[in-house]
Design an enzyme around this catalytic site. Structure first.
Site, PDB file in Angstrom:
ATOM      1  CE1 TYR A  52      -5.928   4.714  -0.295  1.00 44.96           C
ATOM      2  CE2 TYR A  52      -8.250   5.259  -0.525  1.00 44.96           C
ATOM      3  CZ  TYR A  52      -7.221   4.352  -0.615  1.00 44.96           C
ATOM      4  OH  TYR A  52      -7.486   3.060  -1.034  1.00 44.96           O
ATOM      5  NE  ARG A 104      -1.278  -6.190   4.900  1.00 45.01           N
ATOM      6  CZ  ARG A 104      -0.955  -5.413   5.912  1.00 45.01           C
ATOM      7  NH1 ARG A 104      -0.445  -5.939   6.998  1.00 45.01           N
ATOM      8  NH2 ARG A 104      -1.157  -4.116   5.862  1.00 45.01           N
ATOM      9  N   GLY A 152       2.621  -5.627  -3.933  1.00 44.33           N
ATOM     10  CA  GLY A 152       1.951  -5.611  -2.627  1.00 44.33           C
ATOM     11  C   GLY A 152       1.047  -6.818  -2.429  1.00 44.33           C
ATOM     12  CG  ASN A 211      -2.790  -4.839  -4.601  1.00 44.44           C
ATOM     13  OD1 ASN A 211      -3.986  -4.644  -4.418  1.00 44.44           O
ATOM     14  ND2 ASN A 211      -1.984  -5.228  -3.608  1.00 44.44           N
ATOM     15  CE  LYS A 219      -5.705   3.735  -3.986  1.00 46.18           C
ATOM     16  NZ  LYS A 219      -5.060   2.534  -4.546  1.00 46.18           N
ATOM     17  CB  SER A 235      -9.809   3.310  -4.068  1.00 46.18           C
ATOM     18  OG  SER A 235     -10.652   3.564  -2.976  1.00 46.18           O
ATOM     19  CB  ALA A 246      -5.007  13.816  -4.004  1.00 48.16           C
ATOM     20  CG  ASP A 303       9.531   0.827  -0.891  1.00 49.39           C
ATOM     21  OD1 ASP A 303       8.649   1.344  -1.621  1.00 49.39           O
ATOM     22  OD2 ASP A 303       9.736   1.184   0.279  1.00 49.39           O
ATOM     23  CB  VAL A 304       5.966   0.077  -5.489  1.00 46.79           C
ATOM     24  CG1 VAL A 304       5.611  -1.391  -5.609  1.00 46.79           C
ATOM     25  CG2 VAL A 304       5.104   0.789  -4.464  1.00 46.79           C
TER      26      VAL A 304
HETATM   27  N1  LIG Z   1      -9.251  -2.858   1.583  1.00 44.98           N
HETATM   28  C1  LIG Z   1     -10.069  -1.993   1.025  1.00 44.98           C
HETATM   29  O1  LIG Z   1     -11.194  -1.761   1.497  1.00 44.98           O
HETATM   30  C2  LIG Z   1      -9.674  -1.288  -0.269  1.00 44.98           C
HETATM   31  C3  LIG Z   1     -10.678  -0.619  -0.961  1.00 44.98           C
HETATM   32  C4  LIG Z   1     -10.360   0.030  -2.159  1.00 44.98           C
HETATM   33  C5  LIG Z   1      -9.062  -0.018  -2.638  1.00 44.98           C
HETATM   34  N2  LIG Z   1      -8.097  -0.665  -1.937  1.00 44.98           N
HETATM   35  C6  LIG Z   1      -6.732  -0.670  -2.526  1.00 44.98           C
HETATM   36  O2  LIG Z   1      -6.330  -2.012  -2.706  1.00 44.98           O
HETATM   37  C7  LIG Z   1      -4.898  -2.092  -2.587  1.00 44.98           C
HETATM   38  C8  LIG Z   1      -4.547  -3.150  -1.555  1.00 44.98           C
HETATM   39  O3  LIG Z   1      -5.144  -2.795  -0.322  1.00 44.98           O
HETATM   40  P1  LIG Z   1      -5.326  -3.833   0.888  1.00 44.98           P
HETATM   41  O4  LIG Z   1      -6.555  -3.454   1.597  1.00 44.98           O
HETATM   42  O5  LIG Z   1      -5.151  -5.220   0.398  1.00 44.98           O
HETATM   43  O6  LIG Z   1      -4.097  -3.369   1.797  1.00 44.98           O
HETATM   44  P2  LIG Z   1      -3.119  -4.215   2.742  1.00 44.98           P
HETATM   45  O7  LIG Z   1      -2.466  -3.220   3.616  1.00 44.98           O
HETATM   46  O8  LIG Z   1      -3.810  -5.375   3.354  1.00 44.98           O
HETATM   47  O9  LIG Z   1      -2.047  -4.805   1.699  1.00 44.98           O
HETATM   48  C9  LIG Z   1      -1.185  -3.950   1.011  1.00 44.98           C
HETATM   49  C10 LIG Z   1       0.114  -4.705   0.739  1.00 44.98           C
HETATM   50  O10 LIG Z   1       0.974  -3.809   0.019  1.00 44.98           O
HETATM   51  C11 LIG Z   1       2.265  -3.860   0.595  1.00 44.98           C
HETATM   52  N3  LIG Z   1       2.924  -2.579   0.394  1.00 44.98           N
HETATM   53  C12 LIG Z   1       2.620  -1.386   0.979  1.00 44.98           C
HETATM   54  N4  LIG Z   1       3.504  -0.456   0.581  1.00 44.98           N
HETATM   55  C13 LIG Z   1       4.353  -1.061  -0.267  1.00 44.98           C
HETATM   56  C14 LIG Z   1       5.478  -0.616  -0.995  1.00 44.98           C
HETATM   57  N5  LIG Z   1       5.922   0.652  -0.893  1.00 44.98           N
HETATM   58  N6  LIG Z   1       6.137  -1.485  -1.799  1.00 44.98           N
HETATM   59  C15 LIG Z   1       5.707  -2.783  -1.885  1.00 44.98           C
HETATM   60  N7  LIG Z   1       4.668  -3.265  -1.189  1.00 44.98           N
HETATM   61  C16 LIG Z   1       3.997  -2.411  -0.397  1.00 44.98           C
HETATM   62  C17 LIG Z   1       2.020  -4.146   2.069  1.00 44.98           C
HETATM   63  O11 LIG Z   1       3.177  -4.679   2.705  1.00 44.98           O
HETATM   64  C18 LIG Z   1       0.854  -5.131   2.008  1.00 44.98           C
HETATM   65  O12 LIG Z   1       1.281  -6.457   1.887  1.00 44.98           O
HETATM   66  C19 LIG Z   1      -4.425  -0.689  -2.229  1.00 44.98           C
HETATM   67  O13 LIG Z   1      -3.980  -0.025  -3.393  1.00 44.98           O
HETATM   68  C20 LIG Z   1      -5.675  -0.022  -1.666  1.00 44.98           C
HETATM   69  O14 LIG Z   1      -5.646   1.369  -1.830  1.00 44.98           O
HETATM   70  C21 LIG Z   1      -8.375  -1.306  -0.766  1.00 44.98           C
END
Ligand SMILES: NC(=O)c1ccc[n+]([C@@H]2O[C@H](COP(=O)([O-])OP(=O)(O)OC[C@H]3O[C@@H](n4cnc5c(N)ncnc54)[C@H](O)[C@@H]3O)[C@@H](O)[C@H]2O)c1
Length: 275
Positions: free
Chosen positions: A156, A15, A12, A89, A160, A142, A158, A62-63
């Site tokens: 969500y 971005r 992932g 991620n 994490k 998270s 659950a 796709d994961v």
């Molecule tokens: N942004 C926050 O505030 C925050 C806080 C705590 C934890 N997180 C965690 O950090 C990680 C990244 O979050 P983010 O904010 O960068 O999200 P985001 O949506 O900006 O990026 C997630 C990326 O994962 C890809 N993705 C989604 N599902 C996928 C799949 N099935 N297979 C392959 N790729 C897939 C998306 O296309 C995207 O590019 C996540 O696990 C999220 O739970 C984010």
């Protein structure tokens, strides 16, 4: 450079936080596999690393799909020969709502990507790391893996908490193969998605109420922790959850800090026995 010659798969990472981690690993000399479900994003991110003198490839998978993950791992081995670091991620948020209203489809999707996706990627990469007798697995968890949060629904939280369990179990299970497994628990992190989905006022409210250090995390803040877990400096560190949250887990943000300070002053000024 901390990761010269190592190969990292970051799921992932087209971005957001994953992209930040992938770029940082590229700067530290790693060969980086940018995985995403969107090939265009993965390729563009890889181009950024290559343009800066690093080595990266962008692969769509796709994961939640084991065949696609296996194909990605096979291509990684063909291009770079090893998989030293796996960063789980890829994750999705959920719409905040009460559990009684959560559609079963949403539950399955959130648990499917955030928890089962981690399981499937580990399942595909662990045999490679066992053959190498070395490896690093880093799960991007998270705040929602440490306590409940109102950023998503119970699904969500659950997912994490489940990933935390997986992290601890795997850390034990893989220790005799010299593979470490750790998790990073970011607090509110300013990604393009977060910026689009919230207002400035909302973000300021979250900062004031929750974040003692007074700002949202950047993707670089999270990437710094990932570089540490991936580096030789963390050789003896496994089964750990590292909060990168500006102090949220201490419990009191700026709003309450003022109230608590006032109370401390009152107590200090009061005559003995009148507190
Ligand atoms: N942004 C926050 O505030 C925050 C806080 C705590 C934890 N997180 C965690 O950090 C990680 C990244 O979050 P983010 O904010 O960068 O999200 P985001 O949506 O900006 O990026 C997630 C990326 O994962 C890809 N993705 C989604 N599902 C996928 C799949 N099935 N297979 C392959 N790729 C897939 C998306 O296309 C995207 O590019 C996540 O696990 C999220 O739970 C984010």
């Amino acid at each position: 450079m901390e990761l010269t010659g190592k190969t990292a798969i970051v799921t992932g990472s087209g971005r957001g936080i994953g992209l930040g981690i992938a770029l940082a690993m590229g700067r530290e000399g790693a060969n980086v596999v940018i995985n995403d479900r969107y090939l265009d994003d993965a390729r563009k991110a890889a181009e950024r690393i290559n343009a800066g003198g690093g080595k990266a490839i962008g692969l769509a998978a796709d994961v939640t799909n084991f065949d696609e993950i296996e194909a990605m791992v096979a291509e990684t081995l063909r291009r770079f020969g090893t998989v030293d670091i796996l960063v789980n991620n890829a994750g999705i948020e959920s719409t905040p709502m009460l559990l009684k209203d959560v559609p079963e489809r949403q539950w399955d999707r959130v648990l499917g990507v955030n928890l089962k996706g981690t399981f499937l990627c580990c399942k595909a990469v662990i045999p490679v790391m066992m053959r190498q007798n070395k490896g690093r697995i880093i799960n991007i968890n998270s705040l929602a893996g440490r306590r409940m949060t109102f950023f998503g629904s119970a699904d969500y939280t659950a997912s994490k908490h489940g990933q935390v369990g997986l992290t601890l179990h795997l850390a034990w299970e893989l220790a005799d193969s010299n593979i470490t497994v750790n998790a990073i628990c970011p607090g509110a992190t300013l990604t393009p998605l977060a910026e689009e989905g919230t207002t400035v006022e909302y973000r300021e409210m979250v900062t004031k109420r929750l974040i003692p250090l007074g700002r949202w995390c950047t993707t670089d803040d999270v990437a710094g922790a990932a570089i540490y877990f991936a580096s030789d400096r963390a050789d003896m560190v496994t089964g750990q959850l590292l909060d990168v949250d500006g102090g949220v887990m201490t419990g009191y943000g700026e709003d309450l800090r003022a109230v608590i300070r006032q109370r401390m002053e009152q107590v200090q000024q009061a005559p003995a026995g009148k507190q």
